[in-house]
Design an enzyme around this catalytic site. Structure first.
Site, PDB file in Angstrom:
ATOM      1  CG  HIS A 164       3.506  -5.589  -1.128  1.00  0.00           C
ATOM      2  ND1 HIS A 164       4.340  -4.526  -1.352  1.00  0.00           N
ATOM      3  CD2 HIS A 164       3.622  -5.887   0.185  1.00  0.00           C
ATOM      4  CE1 HIS A 164       4.959  -4.207  -0.241  1.00  0.00           C
ATOM      5  NE2 HIS A 164       4.549  -5.011   0.705  1.00  0.00           N
ATOM      6  CB  CYS A 194       6.734  -3.607  -3.352  1.00  0.00           C
ATOM      7  SG  CYS A 194       8.362  -3.872  -2.671  1.00  0.00           S
TER       8      CYS A 194
HETATM    9 CA    CA Z   1      10.157  -4.293  -4.530  1.00  0.00          CA
END
Ligand code: CA
Ligand code: CA
Lengths: 481, 481
Positions: B124, B61
């Site tokens: 993130h 991610c």
């Molecule tokens: Ca991901």
């Protein structure tokens, strides 16, 4: 193109079955081939209905084709062996047997309504005179009894042949249309069977190597056939079905075999990669374009469905495994969702699918001995306890997969789960019923004999190549997997 | 719906990036998911262009998202670790680092032409105050810094949240359209990241279990967004791109992860299953519908391409890895076919793709120790010498695959073949050039510290749940794979 009057009397629509050889589920753009090289098949799906849960009857050429043309499982129509437990068998040149006279083939049935039938391409239901296509209802035949073998060790189709396969199919369509004659064309091209081949115009054109070239030419050919139907104005009077006879032959390596998409293993196995096939039904004006059906279906349904399309009652003196799919294809009915699909090797029921569930009663990829010799039906794939190299029995506690959640058959349901127990209950009832009523046919693929080989093919005199057959000395064929 | 006047001044088209989380290449109907449950995405592809060779920059991610928003490889933008050789790293709650102020993010660039930007969903890129979206060019933010973790151990999005994610995106589109304001929407839904979730209306609707329910809801949501653009009459003034941040997380099992289609392994690996992503560009009136592009491309191109769409020159003071894809998307140009795609773990170049070839300089799935603990990035797949469980170096003789013939990376070219030698020659030159000019950024994902966790999230006072952070005690984060 001379015919502008549309033939849509409807009582006897033409029927075309386009049967590929060893083409995998994942070889079509519309089914996820990354290079997306099948524009004509993708368009066919966009104009027709795509069946994503369509199966063959056996992961090998001969039994699959026998099942398609008889509407019956190989264990019923005789296209199997009992020489050893759970073996695949086909019709090499030395096979003694072939399709029995007792079986009724689709073209024989279609004759009842005046259809003319032609097979173009690969037959593979026995090469001795009594087994040949013209003895079993076909009126015309261009192709060869077997392929890729023979006493002369020639490929049955040379590099130019896909052009002939296409021409012969189109010529037949044109002639019957001009004669206002309902027809059945069984177009069984084999360019994607190893050794794969393509015509000069297609060599080197694919991103996928020679195999991809062959796929591109077949895709082109099918585009030509569908265009011809439209140009002749008979597209609304012609039911067309596209599929393949078994999964991609992964053991042949990347240059000589295709893709089974997300599925497990390939040809020769009863995992999804060996059995699930690309499938498209096309019938403008009757089938709604762009539809997708999840209906579990198989090649034997093509027998029954073709008869329904032709308005002919199926034979009532024998057990048929095929169902009439017209309610599914024409009306999107879900009534057949719970019909079972059986997966056999020889006379052993290896697995059964019911709804979204598949239960394996036996697992086997191939033997450890073959694997050591470099034969691998599941290259790069190894699911512990599933892709077994011994014949592993699970009859008391079948391995059950949910193919919606797990199309790759990697995660068997826990036998302790409620889901497992419920599925087992319904599957067991279906299997009991199936086995109780099953009457195996006489196995046709048990005996081999060098004497039956085609030592003197037509024309051999001119070439001075007629050979004398050896004395008959039959033996039990050795079917290694 | 009140706006009928089409906004097509063209100088500042709107930009929408729809970024999925852990969705696999094979999860879309149009890319071969057997249940075909993504009608809206399939329609988006039919109206736009499908890129079948589109990649992420990292199989995880955080680095993937950092690369998308900066147009630069993680090894340049700092989203990597040097704690151990060739490790994946992301931003758990205890991470000290985040996206550097020295990086220029896409929304910061777009501001130059007056764009308003919003992120909806998962960020993130670091959760400490200086790393948050509003500090890096976004004007609005609905979502959370990380996901699925936290001192309160709550999922960042509860079961209703996909509805909010959709609403927040649509509301933003509506407001900016009414204000005649060019906008950038970064719509980063995470319903397909384990633990997967779907709203009540979608639970149990898929053939594929809960994961499929989540896919169906995301597909529905995207259909709603595209319809809104059309209803507002801004579809010809809005460039939309759909993709995913990394391959399906196969280690999470069938209920919690998707499909990578025919590709090898999944998330966390630099095999195709970890890196290749579904990708669709949609821009009615500009992009020809139903097109397929084989252009090798990646998420970093979205930075450069978005700038080109907005008519803004990219930053010239730094190395960018993204290319402007508009010639490919708008005109079908093939000029970029030979651009390389690099596959990293940490600061190690694991592999590179050039044309149809992919050369692995290092292979690693995960460690044998992890495998014994039940962590498997390649379940059911095992390619000898390829899916290695030790970090295997091939720098002197890379493993080379032809991805057209062998998308599953199962058959390395023979090192003795002429093809291998020719490919090695051209790949080596590209790699030398890349490595010679590479200046790694400061690694942001090396240090962890419990003190940086979000002990007192906004609103904690009212709930009486504010916690006192422990004393700072940083350590080198342990990145196991
Ligand atoms: Ca991901
Ligand atoms: Ca075959």
């Amino acid at each position: 193109c001379s015919l502008t009057e549309k033939q849509t009397n409807g009582s006897s629509p033409n029927i075309i079955i386009l049967l590929m050889d060893d083409m995998g589920w994942g070889d079509l753009g519309v089914l996820g081939q990354p290079s997306k090289e099948t524009p004509n098949l993708d368009a066919m799906a966009a104009q027709g209905i795509l069946l994503t849960n369509f199966y063959t009857a056996n992961p090998l050429c001969s039994p699959s084709r026998a099942a398609l043309l008889t509407g019956r499982l190989p264990v019923r129509n005789g296209f199997y062996t009992t020489n050893a437990h759970a073996r695949n068998a086909y019709t090499p040149q030395e096979i003694v047997g072939g399709i029995s006279k007792d079986e009724i083939l689709l073209p024989e049935m279609l004759k009842k309504n005046g259809y003319i039938s032609k097979i173009v391409g690969k037959w593979h239901l026995g090469h001795r005179p009594q087994y040949l296509p013209l003895e079993h209802g076909f009126d015309e035949w261009f192709g060869s009894p077997n392929c890729h073998f023979g006493p002369y060790n020639i490929m049955c189709f040379p590099h130019l042949t896909q052009l002939y396969i296409l021409f012969e199919g189109m010529d037949f369509i044109r002639r019957q249309t001009e004669a206002k004659q309902p027809f059945f064309l069984y177009w069984a091209a084999d360019a994607t069977h190893s050794p794969v081949y393509a015509s000069k115009n297609f060599l080197g054109k694919s991103q996928r190597g020679r195999y991809g070239d062959a796929v591109m030419e077949l895709d082109y050919s099918i585009g030509q056939i569908l265009s011809l139907l439209q140009n002749l104005g008979i597209e609304e009077n012609t039911f067309v079905f596209f599929t393949s006879d078994n999964g991609a032959a992964l053991m042949s390596g990347p240059q000589e075999s295709g893709s089974n998409g997300p599925f497990l293993c390939g040809k020769e196995t009863t995992f999804e990669g060996g059995m699930r096939e690309p499938a498209i039904a096309w019938w403008p004006g009757h089938i709604k374009g762009g539809a997708v059906s999840l209906q579990p279906a198989n090649v034997m349904d093509l027998f029954t469905t073709s008869l329904a399309v032709a308005g002919i009652s199926p034979p009532d003196d024998r057990m048929l495994d095929g169902l009439d799919l017209t309610p599914v294809l024409l009306n999107g009915s879900h009534q057949l969702d719970n019909r079972p699909i059986f997966f056999y090797r020889g006379n052993e029921m290896m697995a059964v699918r019911l709804g979204q569930y598949k239960a394996h009663y036996w697992t086997w990829s191939n033997s450890l001995e073959e694997l050591k010799d470099g034969i691998n039906f599941c290259p790069g794939q190894e699911v512990p306890g599933v892709t077994t190299h011994d014949q592993k029995e699970h009859t008391l506690q079948p391995l059950i997969f949910h193919l919606g959640r797990d199309p790759g058959e990697k995660y068997p349901l826990s036998v302790l789960s409620k889901e497992y127990q419920e599925v087992l209950c319904s599957v067991s009832a279906v299997v009991r019923q199936h086995q109780k009523t099953l009457v195996p046919g006489m196995p046709q693929l048990n005996m081999c004999d060098l004497a039956v080989m085609n030592w003197s093919p037509p024309g051999c005199e001119k070439l001075g190549k007629c050979l004398k057959p050896p004395t008959s000395a039959p033996w039990k064929c050795n079917w290694p997997h």
